[in-house]
Design a protein around this motif. Structure first.
Motif, PDB file in Angstrom:
ATOM      1  N   CYS A 123       0.835  -1.200   0.000  1.00  0.00           N
ATOM      2  CA  CYS A 123       0.000   0.000   0.000  1.00  0.00           C
ATOM      3  C   CYS A 123       0.866   1.245   0.000  1.00  0.00           C
ATOM      4  N   ARG A 124       0.511   2.194  -0.832  1.00  0.00           N
ATOM      5  CA  ARG A 124       1.145   3.517  -0.765  1.00  0.00           C
ATOM      6  C   ARG A 124       0.408   4.387   0.242  1.00  0.00           C
ATOM      7  N   ARG A 125      -0.945   4.328   0.172  1.00  0.00           N
ATOM      8  CA  ARG A 125      -1.757   5.126   1.083  1.00  0.00           C
ATOM      9  C   ARG A 125      -3.100   4.439   1.282  1.00  0.00           C
ATOM     10  N   VAL A 126      -3.560   4.439   2.532  1.00  0.00           N
ATOM     11  CA  VAL A 126      -4.881   3.929   2.890  1.00  0.00           C
ATOM     12  C   VAL A 126      -5.497   4.961   3.834  1.00  0.00           C
ATOM     13  N   MET A 127      -6.396   5.768   3.308  1.00  0.00           N
ATOM     14  CA  MET A 127      -7.021   6.814   4.109  1.00  0.00           C
ATOM     15  C   MET A 127      -8.265   6.240   4.784  1.00  0.00           C
ATOM     16  N   ALA A 128      -8.287   6.359   6.121  1.00  0.00           N
ATOM     17  CA  ALA A 128      -9.356   5.734   6.887  1.00  0.00           C
ATOM     18  C   ALA A 128      -9.791   6.609   8.049  1.00  0.00           C
ATOM     19  N   ILE A 129     -10.972   6.310   8.532  1.00  0.00           N
ATOM     20  CA  ILE A 129     -11.510   6.924   9.740  1.00  0.00           C
ATOM     21  C   ILE A 129     -11.310   5.895  10.846  1.00  0.00           C
TER      22      ILE A 129
END
Length: 182
Positions: A149-155
């Protein structure tokens, strides 16, 4: 502006918004009804906060990159299965290595359609047009496959002692006439 408030700071803001603060010092009132106002307000705040994390516009929250803590395995039809950390309430977008752009995570209701699209060479995802879909168990399926993963945007929810939100969401948490649909 993004805020990170402790449970005590959030409770103080809720007490002020509900008219429970500031206390008057020019008079004395005693009541022994047995109601623990702080416990009631803390429970109310926690329920509202979790509902916001699950349903609110991400602009009202504080998304964070959890790529370093996300496990990646293979998935059906040339995809990757992403397993975010346990604190993750919902994943908003992913960007895997080899992709040329980020993919917004589609709702779980789109899973069957997403898998069907991958089985057709004309509609299958590519690095130019990747696809990601939430799965009912909290994982995310993403196409085309990649091992990292390069980026995983999460809440994420850091537990009952921390509130991470945008300043604009304070009104939603603190309003006294809020009626959650739990």
């Amino acid at each position: 502006m993004k805020l990170m408030l402790t449970r005590e700071e959030m409770l103080a803001r809720r007490r002020l918004a509900g008219g429970f603060e500031p206390l008057r010092t020019d008079c004395t009132v005693e009541e022994t009804a047995g109601t623990d106002i702080n416990a009631m307000l803390e429970l109310q705040l926690r329920c509202r906060y979790l509902e916001l994390l699950d349903t609110a516009d991400p602009a009202l929250l504080a998304p964070e990159d959890v790529a370093a803590d996300t496990a990646v395995t293979s998935y059906a039809d040339g995809g990757s299965m992403l397993t975010p950390p346990a604190a993750c309430r919902r994943v908003l977008a992913v960007w895997l290595e080899g992709w040329e752009r980020e993919a917004e995570v589609l709702p779980a209701a789109e899973q069957k359609r997403a898998v069907r699209l991958q089985r057709n060479p004309f509609t299958a995802s590519t690095a130019h047009a990747p696809m990601a879909v939430a799965l009912p168990d909290g994982q995310v399926a993403a196409w085309p496959a990649s091992g990292k993963c390069r980026r995983v945007m999460a809440i994420c929810d850091d537990g009952p002692d921390i509130y991470k939100i945008d300043e604009r969401a304070l009104g939603l948490l603190c309003e006294s006439q809020y009626n959650p649909t739990l």
